[in-house]
Enzyme design. Structure first.
Site, PDB file in Angstrom:
ATOM      1  N   ASP A  84      -7.388 -10.858 -44.606  1.00  0.00           N
ATOM      2  CA  ASP A  84      -6.762  -9.896 -45.509  1.00  0.00           C
ATOM      3  C   ASP A  84      -5.738 -10.579 -46.424  1.00  0.00           C
ATOM      4  O   ASP A  84      -4.978 -11.446 -45.984  1.00  0.00           O
ATOM      5  CB  ASP A  84      -6.066  -8.814 -44.674  1.00  0.00           C
ATOM      6  CG  ASP A  84      -5.575  -7.649 -45.503  1.00  0.00           C
ATOM      7  OD1 ASP A  84      -6.279  -7.274 -46.463  1.00  0.00           O
ATOM      8  OD2 ASP A  84      -4.495  -7.113 -45.193  1.00  0.00           O
ATOM      9  N   HIS A  85      -5.734 -10.182 -47.695  1.00  0.00           N
ATOM     10  CA  HIS A  85      -4.751 -10.661 -48.682  1.00  0.00           C
ATOM     11  C   HIS A  85      -4.642 -12.188 -48.703  1.00  0.00           C
ATOM     12  O   HIS A  85      -3.540 -12.755 -48.658  1.00  0.00           O
ATOM     13  CB  HIS A  85      -3.376 -10.040 -48.419  1.00  0.00           C
ATOM     14  CG  HIS A  85      -3.255  -8.639 -48.930  1.00  0.00           C
ATOM     15  ND1 HIS A  85      -3.193  -8.343 -50.273  1.00  0.00           N
ATOM     16  CD2 HIS A  85      -3.205  -7.464 -48.278  1.00  0.00           C
ATOM     17  CE1 HIS A  85      -3.106  -7.023 -50.422  1.00  0.00           C
ATOM     18  NE2 HIS A  85      -3.126  -6.473 -49.227  1.00  0.00           N
ATOM     19  N   HIS A 206      -5.238   0.141 -49.388  1.00  0.00           N
ATOM     20  CA  HIS A 206      -4.208  -0.632 -48.689  1.00  0.00           C
ATOM     21  C   HIS A 206      -2.941   0.217 -48.580  1.00  0.00           C
ATOM     22  O   HIS A 206      -2.757   1.175 -49.317  1.00  0.00           O
ATOM     23  CB  HIS A 206      -3.907  -1.917 -49.454  1.00  0.00           C
ATOM     24  CG  HIS A 206      -4.982  -2.946 -49.341  1.00  0.00           C
ATOM     25  ND1 HIS A 206      -4.785  -4.178 -48.745  1.00  0.00           N
ATOM     26  CD2 HIS A 206      -6.274  -2.949 -49.730  1.00  0.00           C
ATOM     27  CE1 HIS A 206      -5.899  -4.877 -48.791  1.00  0.00           C
ATOM     28  NE2 HIS A 206      -6.821  -4.154 -49.387  1.00  0.00           N
ATOM     29  N   SER A 209      -0.558   3.126 -43.905  1.00  0.00           N
ATOM     30  CA  SER A 209       0.386   3.585 -42.883  1.00  0.00           C
ATOM     31  C   SER A 209       1.357   4.625 -43.428  1.00  0.00           C
ATOM     32  O   SER A 209       1.850   5.478 -42.683  1.00  0.00           O
ATOM     33  CB  SER A 209       1.181   2.399 -42.315  1.00  0.00           C
ATOM     34  OG  SER A 209       0.355   1.558 -41.543  1.00  0.00           O
ATOM     35  N   ASN A 228      -6.978   0.580 -44.679  1.00  0.00           N
ATOM     36  CA  ASN A 228      -6.221  -0.486 -44.022  1.00  0.00           C
ATOM     37  C   ASN A 228      -4.918   0.027 -43.425  1.00  0.00           C
ATOM     38  O   ASN A 228      -4.145   0.707 -44.119  1.00  0.00           O
ATOM     39  CB  ASN A 228      -5.884  -1.591 -45.023  1.00  0.00           C
ATOM     40  CG  ASN A 228      -7.092  -2.420 -45.414  1.00  0.00           C
ATOM     41  OD1 ASN A 228      -8.227  -2.081 -45.104  1.00  0.00           O
ATOM     42  ND2 ASN A 228      -6.847  -3.518 -46.099  1.00  0.00           N
TER      43      ASN A 228
END
Length: 283
Positions: A84-85, A206, A209, A228
């Site tokens: 990721d990233h 992304h 949360s 994500n």
């Protein structure tokens, strides 16, 4: 069960009109919690290792990925491994042969022409490995915030970017932001629908949360696929550690890592139900 290819999980999610939950891993306990929850719920999950995580582990990507691959193979859960990233190309090269089947190469900080050139190189490399390659267009969170003018993904630019680079999935900026500790983000569902209408690859959210469950369900219904999650797990893990460490005489790490892992698994189970359940987006 052998590690599953991320592309396979994404195709299944898109065909079923559900989301695919992808969780950022920092340590083995994170991985154990995610695999445990996926196994219990019977839904697939993506284990993601970010460039920041690799740098935390002294720049070595292979040891953590080896442990995660072993967990997946010892479980009957359908799990894939993803980078990721990634901004430094060397970390893509380090992951060859580890069980990784996908990567998110992030050149979004560059000007559009440079982003395209760098992403093309990453796509070319991914093709040699049989990997699925994700990229980003727009600024998730943006330098001036998720709602600042000009930071969100433009649908026409997204279509042109995909055509120019050949990426397999695209992370888009639609109102979420990284590292949010409260679920207060509101997404632009109309923008998601407009992007979905002009591109045919999976869309990735992304910073999930900070997005309430109801917003996530609407986003999946509007056309988002890969969701994500990272900070939410870190909050649960840290709460478990803090509670266990209240007795000041505690010194055995297993005594506080176990409850942290348990709390994290609980959060993962709920996220899987919200994101990947067949009823998501059908209400």
């Amino acid at each position: 069960m052998p590690v599953v290819h991320t592309g396979e999980l994404l195709r299944e999610a898109m065909a079923g009109g559900v989301g695919l939950a992808a969780f950022n891993v920092i340590n083995l306990e994170h991985g154990e919690a995610i695999v445990e929850a996926a196994e219990e719920i019977g839904l697939p999950a993506v284990l993601q290792v970010s460039e920041n995580c690799v740098k935390f582990h002294r720049g070595q990507v292979r040891p953590l990925l080896a442990g995660l691959a072993a967990m997946a193979e010892a479980s009957h859960a359908r799990v894939s491994l993803h980078l990721d990233h990634i901004e430094e190309f060397q970390f893509l090269e380090q992951a060859v042969g580890t069980g990784v089947s996908s990567a998110m190469f992030d050149a979004s900080k560059l000007a559009i022409a440079e982003n395209i050139a760098a992403t093309r190189r990453a796509v070319s490399f991914a093709r040699t490995q049989g990997w699925h390659l994700e990229a980003e267009l727009g600024e998730v969170g943006g330098k001036d915030g998720a709602h600042a003018p000009g930071v969100r993904t433009d649908p026409a630019e997204a279509a042109a970017f995909i055509e120019s680079t050949g990426v397999d999935s695209l992370a888009v900026a639609v109102g979420s932001s990284h590292a949010m500790t409260a679920q207060t983000a509101l997404l632009d569902h109309d923008l998601i629908r407009r992007i979905r209408a002009v591109v045919d690859v999976p869309l990735v959210l992304h910073g999930s949360s900070g997005v309430p469950s109801t917003e996530l369900a609407l986003a999946i219904e509007a056309g988002m696929t890969k969701i994500n999650i990272g900070t939410m797990l870190n909050i649960a893990f840290t709460e478990g550690v803090r509670e266990a460490l209240r007795p000041m005489e505690l010194v055995d790490p297993r005594k506080y890592l176990a409850p942290a892992r348990t709390r994290t698994a609980r959060v993962v189970r709920e996220a899987l139900k919200t994101i990947s359940s067949p009823r998501t987006g059908k209400s």
